[in-house]
Design a protein around this motif. Structure first.
Motif, mmCIF file in Angstrom:
data_model
loop_
_atom_site.group_PDB
_atom_site.id
_atom_site.type_symbol
_atom_site.label_atom_id
_atom_site.label_comp_id
_atom_site.label_asym_id
_atom_site.label_seq_id
_atom_site.Cartn_x
_atom_site.Cartn_y
_atom_site.Cartn_z
ATOM 1 N N ALA A 278 0.706 -1.253 0.204
ATOM 2 C CA ALA A 278 0.082 0.002 -0.025
ATOM 3 C C ALA A 278 0.951 1.141 -0.090
ATOM 4 O O ALA A 278 0.249 2.302 0.267
ATOM 5 C CB ALA A 278 -0.892 -0.015 1.141
ATOM 6 N N SER A 279 1.908 1.282 -0.357
ATOM 7 C CA SER A 279 3.134 2.353 -0.320
ATOM 8 C C SER A 279 3.121 2.955 -1.529
ATOM 9 O O SER A 279 2.708 2.393 -2.537
ATOM 10 C CB SER A 279 4.475 2.031 0.112
ATOM 11 O OG SER A 279 4.997 1.270 -0.772
ATOM 12 N N LEU A 280 3.563 4.272 -1.450
ATOM 13 C CA LEU A 280 3.651 5.018 -2.894
ATOM 14 C C LEU A 280 4.722 4.339 -3.606
ATOM 15 O O LEU A 280 4.712 4.314 -4.807
ATOM 16 C CB LEU A 280 4.019 6.430 -2.372
ATOM 17 C CG LEU A 280 2.702 7.410 -2.010
ATOM 18 C CD1 LEU A 280 3.415 8.826 -1.712
ATOM 19 C CD2 LEU A 280 1.905 7.338 -2.923
ATOM 20 N N LEU A 281 5.796 3.844 -2.991
ATOM 21 C CA LEU A 281 6.888 3.196 -3.800
ATOM 22 C C LEU A 281 6.304 2.075 -4.641
ATOM 23 O O LEU A 281 6.661 1.977 -5.796
ATOM 24 C CB LEU A 281 7.934 2.816 -2.923
ATOM 25 C CG LEU A 281 8.983 2.085 -3.571
ATOM 26 C CD1 LEU A 281 9.722 3.121 -4.600
ATOM 27 C CD2 LEU A 281 10.080 1.552 -2.581
ATOM 28 N N ALA A 282 5.551 1.063 -3.878
ATOM 29 C CA ALA A 282 4.767 0.186 -4.623
ATOM 30 C C ALA A 282 3.867 0.562 -5.947
ATOM 31 O O ALA A 282 3.958 0.067 -7.094
ATOM 32 C CB ALA A 282 4.106 -0.702 -3.663
ATOM 33 N N LEU A 283 3.339 1.689 -5.746
ATOM 34 C CA LEU A 283 2.486 2.224 -6.856
ATOM 35 C C LEU A 283 3.375 2.756 -7.907
ATOM 36 O O LEU A 283 3.042 2.231 -9.181
ATOM 37 C CB LEU A 283 1.716 3.462 -6.148
ATOM 38 C CG LEU A 283 0.838 4.368 -7.090
ATOM 39 C CD1 LEU A 283 -0.263 3.433 -7.729
ATOM 40 C CD2 LEU A 283 0.501 5.402 -6.623
ATOM 41 N N LEU A 284 4.460 3.414 -7.710
ATOM 42 C CA LEU A 284 5.367 3.819 -8.669
ATOM 43 C C LEU A 284 5.996 2.606 -9.195
ATOM 44 O O LEU A 284 6.112 2.554 -10.786
ATOM 45 C CB LEU A 284 6.428 4.727 -8.125
ATOM 46 C CG LEU A 284 5.743 6.228 -7.453
ATOM 47 C CD1 LEU A 284 7.020 6.894 -6.984
ATOM 48 C CD2 LEU A 284 5.266 6.911 -8.792
ATOM 49 N N VAL A 285 6.369 1.597 -8.826
ATOM 50 C CA VAL A 285 7.023 0.472 -9.206
ATOM 51 C C VAL A 285 6.145 -0.343 -10.313
ATOM 52 O O VAL A 285 6.493 -0.713 -11.241
ATOM 53 C CB VAL A 285 7.558 -0.625 -8.145
ATOM 54 C CG1 VAL A 285 7.888 -1.966 -8.828
ATOM 55 C CG2 VAL A 285 8.551 -0.037 -7.477
ATOM 56 N N CYS A 286 4.675 -0.288 -10.013
ATOM 57 C CA CYS A 286 3.502 -0.810 -10.709
ATOM 58 C C CYS A 286 3.275 0.132 -11.838
ATOM 59 O O CYS A 286 2.928 -0.513 -12.863
ATOM 60 C CB CYS A 286 2.472 -1.271 -10.095
ATOM 61 S SG CYS A 286 2.971 -2.571 -8.942
ATOM 62 N N LEU A 287 3.048 1.310 -11.704
ATOM 63 C CA LEU A 287 2.522 2.177 -12.577
ATOM 64 C C LEU A 287 3.727 2.644 -13.756
ATOM 65 O O LEU A 287 3.211 2.679 -14.936
ATOM 66 C CB LEU A 287 2.348 3.601 -11.879
ATOM 67 C CG LEU A 287 1.697 4.589 -12.537
ATOM 68 C CD1 LEU A 287 0.305 4.165 -13.154
ATOM 69 C CD2 LEU A 287 1.466 5.865 -11.923
ATOM 70 N N ALA A 288 4.963 2.546 -13.240
ATOM 71 C CA ALA A 288 5.936 2.969 -14.456
ATOM 72 C C ALA A 288 5.706 1.795 -15.621
ATOM 73 O O ALA A 288 5.685 2.239 -16.879
ATOM 74 C CB ALA A 288 7.425 2.878 -14.171
ATOM 75 N N PRO A 289 5.865 0.395 -15.479
ATOM 76 C CA PRO A 289 5.606 -0.571 -16.563
ATOM 77 C C PRO A 289 4.332 -0.502 -17.235
ATOM 78 O O PRO A 289 4.390 -0.693 -18.307
ATOM 79 C CB PRO A 289 6.046 -1.878 -15.764
ATOM 80 C CG PRO A 289 6.006 -1.735 -14.445
ATOM 81 C CD PRO A 289 6.205 -0.153 -14.069
ATOM 82 N N THR A 290 3.306 -0.394 -16.264
ATOM 83 C CA THR A 290 1.960 -0.275 -16.548
ATOM 84 C C THR A 290 1.830 0.841 -17.933
ATOM 85 O O THR A 290 1.069 0.608 -18.982
ATOM 86 C CB THR A 290 1.046 0.126 -15.722
ATOM 87 O OG1 THR A 290 1.115 -0.981 -14.794
ATOM 88 C CG2 THR A 290 -0.355 0.241 -16.215
ATOM 89 N N ILE A 291 2.160 2.010 -17.458
ATOM 90 C CA ILE A 291 2.500 3.176 -18.531
ATOM 91 C C ILE A 291 3.282 2.652 -19.922
ATOM 92 O O ILE A 291 2.727 2.892 -21.139
ATOM 93 C CB ILE A 291 2.871 4.362 -17.775
ATOM 94 C CG1 ILE A 291 1.972 4.980 -17.311
ATOM 95 C CG2 ILE A 291 3.160 5.476 -19.119
ATOM 96 C CD1 ILE A 291 2.386 5.974 -16.381
ATOM 97 N N LEU A 292 4.328 2.195 -19.884
ATOM 98 C CA LEU A 292 5.163 1.778 -20.928
ATOM 99 C C LEU A 292 4.430 0.463 -21.738
ATOM 100 O O LEU A 292 4.376 0.826 -23.000
ATOM 101 C CB LEU A 292 6.448 1.050 -20.196
ATOM 102 C CG LEU A 292 7.381 2.187 -19.947
ATOM 103 C CD1 LEU A 292 8.644 1.402 -19.129
ATOM 104 C CD2 LEU A 292 7.804 3.037 -20.930
ATOM 105 N N LEU A 293 3.806 -0.259 -20.918
ATOM 106 C CA LEU A 293 3.124 -1.297 -21.760
ATOM 107 C C LEU A 293 1.892 -1.035 -22.499
ATOM 108 O O LEU A 293 1.617 -1.232 -23.719
ATOM 109 C CB LEU A 293 2.904 -2.447 -20.967
ATOM 110 C CG LEU A 293 3.857 -3.118 -20.157
ATOM 111 C CD1 LEU A 293 3.646 -4.179 -19.233
ATOM 112 C CD2 LEU A 293 4.708 -4.133 -21.240
ATOM 113 N N VAL A 294 1.183 0.162 -21.829
ATOM 114 C CA VAL A 294 0.014 0.495 -22.619
ATOM 115 C C VAL A 294 0.245 1.433 -23.866
ATOM 116 O O VAL A 294 -0.109 1.443 -24.980
ATOM 117 C CB VAL A 294 -1.044 1.509 -21.627
ATOM 118 C CG1 VAL A 294 -2.009 2.249 -22.385
ATOM 119 C CG2 VAL A 294 -1.425 0.732 -20.633
#
Length: 93
Positions: free
Chosen positions: A57-73
């Motif tokens: 639930a941390s911001l770090l986990a959000l960023l770790v998951c958000l970065a590849p999501t943006i690249l893949l989309v």
């Protein structure tokens, strides 16, 4: 081509194993931290550590998951793998 589920399942397993099995931190708000290979104590603001819910639930986990999501989309959009929903015909009032 059908999407393969082995990748997200494997990533989820690796994420949980690393948190609980290696670092011994809480998973998804479980009551007591499991015994891991390392003895880790998380301290700091709840936004960075995930608070009582754990590191997921941390911001770090959000960023770790958000970065590849943006690249893949972006990649899917460039290669034409994203289909737009068809517009519905408007019904007369």
């Amino acid at each position: 081509m059908q999407p393969a589920l082995w990748l997200p399942i494997g990533l989820h397993f690796a994420w949980n194993f690393t948190h609980a099995g290696v670092f011994g931190v809480m998973l998804s708000g479980s009551g007591t931290p499991p015994q891991g290979l390392l003895s880790v104590t998380l301290s700091g603001p709840a936004a960075l550590t995930g608070g009582t819910f754990g590191p997921e639930a941390s911001l770090l986990a959000l960023l770790v998951c958000l970065a590849p999501t943006i690249l893949l989309v972006r990649r899917a959009a460039r290669t034409g793998q994203i289909r737009h929903r068809p517009h519905r015909a408007k019904l007369p009032a």
